[in-house]
Design a protein around this motif. Structure first.
Motif, short mmCIF file in Angstrom:
data_model
loop_
_atom_site.label_atom_id
_atom_site.label_comp_id
_atom_site.label_asym_id
_atom_site.label_seq_id
_atom_site.Cartn_x
_atom_site.Cartn_y
_atom_site.Cartn_z
N ARG A 7 2.79 -2.70 6.73
CA ARG A 7 1.38 -2.31 6.63
C ARG A 7 1.18 -0.86 7.09
O ARG A 7 0.39 -0.12 6.49
CB ARG A 7 0.52 -3.25 7.46
CG ARG A 7 0.41 -4.66 6.89
CD ARG A 7 -0.67 -5.47 7.62
NE ARG A 7 -0.32 -5.67 9.02
CZ ARG A 7 0.36 -6.71 9.47
NH1 ARG A 7 0.80 -7.63 8.62
NH2 ARG A 7 0.62 -6.85 10.76
N THR A 8 1.90 -0.46 8.13
CA THR A 8 1.79 0.91 8.63
C THR A 8 2.28 1.92 7.59
O THR A 8 1.62 2.94 7.34
CB THR A 8 2.59 1.07 9.94
OG1 THR A 8 2.08 0.16 10.91
CG2 THR A 8 2.48 2.49 10.46
N LEU A 9 3.41 1.64 6.97
CA LEU A 9 3.96 2.56 5.97
C LEU A 9 3.04 2.63 4.75
O LEU A 9 2.88 3.72 4.15
CB LEU A 9 5.36 2.10 5.55
CG LEU A 9 6.43 2.18 6.65
CD1 LEU A 9 7.76 1.66 6.13
CD2 LEU A 9 6.58 3.61 7.17
N LEU A 10 2.44 1.52 4.37
CA LEU A 10 1.50 1.53 3.25
C LEU A 10 0.28 2.38 3.57
O LEU A 10 -0.19 3.16 2.73
CB LEU A 10 1.09 0.10 2.90
CG LEU A 10 0.10 -0.05 1.73
CD1 LEU A 10 0.71 0.52 0.45
CD2 LEU A 10 -0.30 -1.50 1.54
N LEU A 13 1.16 6.07 3.23
CA LEU A 13 1.21 6.51 1.83
C LEU A 13 -0.19 6.71 1.27
O LEU A 13 -0.50 7.76 0.67
CB LEU A 13 1.99 5.50 1.00
CG LEU A 13 2.10 5.80 -0.50
CD1 LEU A 13 2.84 7.11 -0.72
CD2 LEU A 13 2.80 4.66 -1.22
N VAL A 14 -1.06 5.73 1.45
CA VAL A 14 -2.42 5.81 0.91
C VAL A 14 -3.19 6.95 1.56
O VAL A 14 -3.90 7.72 0.89
CB VAL A 14 -3.15 4.46 1.12
CG1 VAL A 14 -4.62 4.58 0.71
CG2 VAL A 14 -2.47 3.36 0.31
N THR A 15 -3.06 7.09 2.88
CA THR A 15 -3.76 8.16 3.59
C THR A 15 -3.27 9.53 3.13
O THR A 15 -4.07 10.46 2.94
CB THR A 15 -3.56 8.02 5.11
OG1 THR A 15 -3.99 6.73 5.52
CG2 THR A 15 -4.33 9.09 5.85
N LEU A 291 1.83 15.75 9.37
CA LEU A 291 2.17 15.65 10.78
C LEU A 291 1.27 14.65 11.50
O LEU A 291 1.73 13.80 12.26
CB LEU A 291 2.08 17.02 11.44
CG LEU A 291 3.22 18.00 11.17
CD1 LEU A 291 2.89 19.36 11.76
CD2 LEU A 291 4.52 17.48 11.74
N VAL A 292 -0.03 14.78 11.26
CA VAL A 292 -0.99 13.90 11.94
C VAL A 292 -0.76 12.45 11.52
O VAL A 292 -0.75 11.54 12.36
CB VAL A 292 -2.43 14.34 11.62
CG1 VAL A 292 -3.43 13.33 12.16
CG2 VAL A 292 -2.70 15.72 12.21
N VAL A 293 -0.57 12.21 10.22
CA VAL A 293 -0.38 10.84 9.73
C VAL A 293 0.91 10.24 10.28
O VAL A 293 0.94 9.08 10.71
CB VAL A 293 -0.37 10.83 8.19
CG1 VAL A 293 0.09 9.48 7.66
CG2 VAL A 293 -1.76 11.14 7.65
N LEU A 294 1.99 11.03 10.30
CA LEU A 294 3.26 10.51 10.79
C LEU A 294 3.21 10.21 12.29
O LEU A 294 3.77 9.20 12.74
CB LEU A 294 4.38 11.52 10.49
CG LEU A 294 4.76 11.66 9.01
CD1 LEU A 294 5.79 12.77 8.83
CD2 LEU A 294 5.29 10.34 8.45
N ILE A 295 2.56 11.07 13.05
CA ILE A 295 2.46 10.82 14.49
C ILE A 295 1.59 9.60 14.76
O ILE A 295 1.90 8.77 15.62
CB ILE A 295 1.93 12.07 15.21
CG1 ILE A 295 3.00 13.15 15.20
CG2 ILE A 295 1.51 11.75 16.65
CD1 ILE A 295 2.60 14.44 15.82
N ALA A 297 1.29 7.13 12.72
CA ALA A 297 2.11 5.99 12.31
C ALA A 297 3.12 5.63 13.39
O ALA A 297 3.37 4.45 13.68
CB ALA A 297 2.82 6.30 11.00
N ALA A 298 3.72 6.65 14.02
CA ALA A 298 4.66 6.39 15.10
C ALA A 298 3.97 5.70 16.28
O ALA A 298 4.52 4.76 16.88
CB ALA A 298 5.30 7.70 15.56
N LEU A 299 2.75 6.13 16.59
CA LEU A 299 1.99 5.47 17.65
C LEU A 299 1.63 4.04 17.25
O LEU A 299 1.67 3.12 18.07
CB LEU A 299 0.73 6.27 17.96
CG LEU A 299 0.93 7.59 18.70
CD1 LEU A 299 -0.38 8.37 18.76
CD2 LEU A 299 1.46 7.35 20.09
N ASP A 300 1.29 3.86 15.96
CA ASP A 300 0.95 2.52 15.49
C ASP A 300 2.15 1.59 15.61
O ASP A 300 2.01 0.42 16.02
CB ASP A 300 0.49 2.62 14.03
CG ASP A 300 -0.24 1.36 13.59
OD1 ASP A 300 -0.57 0.53 14.46
OD2 ASP A 300 -0.48 1.20 12.38
#
Length: 313
Positions: A7-10, A13-15, A291-295, A297-300
């Motif tokens: 769900r996080t990876l999806l 991608l959408v974001t 960068l913001v989305v990946l960070i 996602a890492a926190l998620d």
């Protein structure tokens, strides 16, 4: 846990696609023409038309968007219409100063905000709680550029502890840290207010739970109750707000760079917007958003380390 990761990876991608799409159409809604900006006000219509065709600006908007998505998927973010250099390389070259500023500000915010939020939750209703929450409200209310100007006045003019403007060309760590310290403190203070208020709210909610009362009734030490039971269970919303404030810190870093005349991604993007440099702005927004989305996602994904319910899903 695997379902949570999927769900996080999806969402990533959408974001990412949504951010790229908004950046593309928003940039093209700004009045002005890159070809005219590059050639000057006295350019002929023929020369402007030739340059527009060379840049692909004479194509329909949907076709420009399709071409941009295809190029971005292959790692080609275009060439700056002003400098003629690859947009991605320019963005990556200007990213480190902004990243250092944003991460330094976030680190200061975490070091200030979480301990203050914990203290306020433990001392709820006391003068410490009231004073800190009033200070946090003031920190949220004042614009970051105003705090930056006040910081320059106090700590660079009245009490000359830090440089007022610019950055150092020196390579040693301490000189660089001395120049970035005041902007980072200004950025961190503004961000710490959010973290402190949410940490307090999360801790108060956890401390009111029945299992906390049971632990105290069984004689568990207060230090263990606060830091091993309550804080760990309050970390999920705290991590969430840290992810949000990281994006907020990067956005405010642009203002901080303008106030303190520092080089970085913010300064580059402002110049690119003024020049209607579509490719450079799009590349900057895409890299920053990634960068913001990946960070986030890492926190998620890290929520599973502190919340057993996610590991079971």
């Amino acid at each position: 846990m695997l379902g949570h990761v999927a769900r996080t990876l999806l969402r990533v991608l959408v974001t990412g696609i949504g951010i790229v799409t908004v950046a593309f159409f928003l940039m093209r809604s700004i009045p002005g023409d890159p070809a005219t900006t590059m050639l000057g006000d006295y350019a002929t219509k023929e020369s402007v038309a030739v340059l527009r065709a060379k840049l692909g600006l004479d194509e329909p908007l949907w076709r420009q968007y399709a071409m941009f998505i295809a190029d971005a998927a292959s790692g080609n973010l275009g060439t700056s219409v002003v400098t003629g250099q690859p947009a991605l390389s320019q963005v990556l070259a200007s990213l480190p100063p902004s990243a250092v500023l944003a991460l330094s500000g976030l680190a200061i915010a975490i070091l200030i905000g979480i301990p203050l939020g914990i203290v306020c939750a433990i001392r709820q209703g006391t003068w410490i709680d009231v004073t800190v929450m009033m200070a946090a409200l003031a920190g949220i209310s004042f614009p970051v550029f105003w705090v930056g100007l006040a910081g320059i006045l106090v700590f660079a003019y009245w009490i000359p502890l830090f440089p007022a403007l610019g950055s150092s060309n020196a390579t040693d760590f301490f000189t660089q840290a001395h120049h970035v310290m005041l902007p980072a403190i200004v950025l961190g203070i503004s961000t710490a207010a959010y973290i402190a208020r949410l940490t307090r709210s999360a801790m108060l909610e956890v401390l009111s739970q029945d299992y906390i009362r049971v632990a105290r009734a069984m004689g568990v030490r207060e230090h263990s109750v606060i830091y091993k039971l309550a804080l760990r269970n309050a970390m999920v919303p705290i991590l969430a707000v840290i992810g949000v404030t990281f994006a907020w810190s990067f956005g405010n870093a642009i203002l901080i760079e303008a106030v303190f005349s520092r080089p970085g991604l913010g300064s580059m993007l402002l110049k690119a917007i003024q020049a209607r440099d579509y490719q450079l702005v799009q590349a900057g927004v895409l890299v920053l958003a990634s960068l913001v989305v990946l960070i986030n996602a890492a926190l998620d994904l890290s929520y599973g380390l502190v919340d057993p319910r996610l590991r079971a899903s």
